[in-house]
Scaffold this motif. Structure first.
Motif, short mmCIF file in Angstrom:
data_model
loop_
_atom_site.label_atom_id
_atom_site.label_comp_id
_atom_site.label_asym_id
_atom_site.label_seq_id
_atom_site.Cartn_x
_atom_site.Cartn_y
_atom_site.Cartn_z
N GLY A 281 0.82 -1.21 0.00
CA GLY A 281 0.00 0.00 0.00
C GLY A 281 0.85 1.25 0.00
O GLY A 281 0.63 2.16 -0.80
N GLU A 282 1.83 1.31 0.88
CA GLU A 282 2.69 2.49 0.96
C GLU A 282 3.54 2.63 -0.29
O GLU A 282 3.70 3.73 -0.82
CB GLU A 282 3.59 2.38 2.20
CG GLU A 282 2.83 2.48 3.50
CD GLU A 282 3.71 2.17 4.71
OE1 GLU A 282 4.95 2.07 4.54
OE2 GLU A 282 3.17 2.03 5.81
N LEU A 283 4.10 1.55 -0.75
CA LEU A 283 4.94 1.59 -1.93
C LEU A 283 4.15 1.99 -3.17
O LEU A 283 4.60 2.80 -3.97
CB LEU A 283 5.63 0.24 -2.16
CG LEU A 283 6.53 0.16 -3.39
CD1 LEU A 283 7.67 1.17 -3.31
CD2 LEU A 283 7.08 -1.25 -3.54
N ALA A 284 2.96 1.42 -3.32
CA ALA A 284 2.14 1.75 -4.48
C ALA A 284 1.81 3.24 -4.52
O ALA A 284 1.87 3.87 -5.58
CB ALA A 284 0.85 0.92 -4.47
N GLY A 285 1.48 3.80 -3.37
CA GLY A 285 1.21 5.24 -3.32
C GLY A 285 2.44 6.05 -3.71
O GLY A 285 2.33 7.05 -4.45
N ALA A 286 3.60 5.64 -3.22
CA ALA A 286 4.84 6.34 -3.55
C ALA A 286 5.16 6.22 -5.04
O ALA A 286 5.58 7.20 -5.67
CB ALA A 286 5.99 5.79 -2.71
N LEU A 287 4.95 5.04 -5.61
CA LEU A 287 5.22 4.85 -7.05
C LEU A 287 4.26 5.66 -7.90
O LEU A 287 4.64 6.22 -8.93
CB LEU A 287 5.14 3.37 -7.42
CG LEU A 287 6.24 2.48 -6.85
CD1 LEU A 287 5.96 1.02 -7.20
CD2 LEU A 287 7.61 2.89 -7.34
N ALA A 288 3.00 5.73 -7.48
CA ALA A 288 2.01 6.50 -8.24
C ALA A 288 2.36 7.97 -8.28
O ALA A 288 2.04 8.67 -9.24
CB ALA A 288 0.62 6.29 -7.64
N ALA A 289 3.02 8.46 -7.23
CA ALA A 289 3.37 9.88 -7.15
C ALA A 289 4.59 10.24 -7.99
O ALA A 289 4.84 11.42 -8.23
CB ALA A 289 3.62 10.26 -5.69
N LEU A 290 5.37 9.27 -8.45
CA LEU A 290 6.55 9.55 -9.26
C LEU A 290 6.17 9.98 -10.67
O LEU A 290 5.13 9.56 -11.20
CB LEU A 290 7.44 8.31 -9.36
CG LEU A 290 8.10 7.80 -8.10
CD1 LEU A 290 8.84 6.50 -8.38
CD2 LEU A 290 9.04 8.84 -7.51
N SER A 291 7.04 10.75 -11.31
CA SER A 291 6.84 11.05 -12.73
C SER A 291 7.02 9.75 -13.51
O SER A 291 7.67 8.80 -13.04
CB SER A 291 7.87 12.08 -13.20
OG SER A 291 9.16 11.50 -13.27
N ALA A 292 6.47 9.71 -14.71
CA ALA A 292 6.58 8.50 -15.54
C ALA A 292 8.04 8.15 -15.81
O ALA A 292 8.43 6.98 -15.73
CB ALA A 292 5.82 8.69 -16.85
N GLY A 293 8.87 9.13 -16.09
CA GLY A 293 10.28 8.88 -16.38
C GLY A 293 11.01 8.30 -15.19
O GLY A 293 11.79 7.35 -15.32
N ASP A 294 10.77 8.86 -14.00
CA ASP A 294 11.41 8.35 -12.80
C ASP A 294 10.92 6.94 -12.47
O ASP A 294 11.69 6.07 -12.08
CB ASP A 294 11.15 9.27 -11.60
CG ASP A 294 11.90 10.60 -11.71
OD1 ASP A 294 12.68 10.78 -12.66
OD2 ASP A 294 11.69 11.46 -10.83
N ARG A 295 9.63 6.70 -12.65
CA ARG A 295 9.06 5.38 -12.37
C ARG A 295 9.62 4.34 -13.32
O ARG A 295 9.97 3.23 -12.91
CB ARG A 295 7.52 5.44 -12.45
CG ARG A 295 6.84 4.16 -11.98
CD ARG A 295 5.31 4.29 -11.82
NE ARG A 295 4.68 4.98 -12.92
CZ ARG A 295 4.19 6.21 -12.86
NH1 ARG A 295 4.28 6.92 -11.76
NH2 ARG A 295 3.61 6.77 -13.91
#
Length: 198
Positions: free
Chosen positions: A124-138
Motif C-alpha cells: 500500500g505504501e509503496l504503491a502510493g509512492a510509485l504512483a506519485a513519481l513522474s513516468a520517467g522516474d518510475r
C-alpha cells in the motif's frame, strides 16, 4: 538455430532474410517482458504489451543497433514506451493497491503467513509512492528494481545518458524513501517484496 542471449544481434540480422528466426528472441525474452508488464499494469494488459512489444520490435528490426549484442534493453525500452501509453491504468492500479494493500499479481506469495501483514502494508505504501513519481522516474526505478536491468541497459532501453538514469534513480529513490518514512532499508525491502522476492 539456438544460442546464448549474447548472439541477439546475429538473430536480428538473420531475421531480415529469414523472418521466422526472430521467434528466438520471443522465446528468450517474452516471459521476462510479460512479467515486467504484469507487475506494472496487471495480467490482462501484460498479454497485449508483450505481443505489441514483439510486433513493434519485429517491424523495426532493421533499425536495431547490431553493435549491441543483447536485444534485452531494446525490448524493455519498447515495452516501457508501450506501458507509458497505459500510464493512466498503471496509476489507477497503484492507487487501488495503495488503498487496499492487495496486489492481485503477487497475491500467491503474499499468502505466506509470516509475510502477509507486512507485505500488504508495504504494498500500500509503496504503491502510493510509485504512483506519485513522474513516468520517467518510475520507468527508471522499476526497470532496475523489477526487470533487473543495469544502469547502462536502462540507458539503452530508454535512449538516455547513463547520468540521467542515475539522477532519475536517485530522485525516485529519495521520493519513495520520503514517502515510506526515510528508512533506506524499507525502500529496498519494499521493492523486493513488491517484486516477489520477499
Amino acid at each position: 538455430m539456438t544460442g546464448p542471449p549474447g548472439d541477439d544481434a546475429a538473430v536480428v540480422s538473420q531475421s531480415l532474410e529469414r523472418p521466422e528466426t526472430f521467434a528466438l528472441l520471443y522465446d528468450r525474452y517474452a516471459p521476462d517482458i510479460h512479467r515486467y508488464a504484469a507487475r506494472r499494469l496487471g495480467e490482462g494488459a501484460a498479454d497485449d504489451i508483450t505481443a505489441d512489444t514483439f510486433l513493434t520490435a519485429f517491424r523495426s528490426r532493421a533499425r536495431f543497433d547490431t553493435g549491441r549484442e543483447s536485444a534485452r534493453p531494446w525490448l524493455y525500452g519498447i515495452a516501457a514506451n508501450l506501458i507509458g501509453r497505459h500510464r493512466r491504468a498503471e496509476i489507477r492500479g497503484l492507487r487501488a493497491l495503495a488503498r487496499t494493500g492487495t496486489d492481485p499479481v503477487a497475491e500467491s506469495w503474499t499468502e505466506r503467513a509470516d509475510h502477509r501483514v507486512s507485505a500488504q502494508a508495504a504494498h500500500g505504501e509503496l504503491a502510493g509512492a510509485l504512483a506519485a513519481l513522474s513516468a520517467g522516474d518510475r520507468h527508471v526505478l522499476l526497470l532496475i528494481a523489477w526487470a533487473d536491468l543495469s544502469y547502462q541497459e536502462v540507458a539503452d532501453a530508454l535512449s538516455l545518458p547513463v547520468g540521467t538514469v542515475r539522477s532519475r534513480l536517485n530522485r525516485a529513490r529519495r521520493k519513495v524513501r520520503q514517502a515510506l518514512g526515510a528508512d533506506p532499508t524499507v525502500v529496498t525491502e519494499s521493492l523486493e517484496v513488491a517484486h516477489g522476492q520477499g
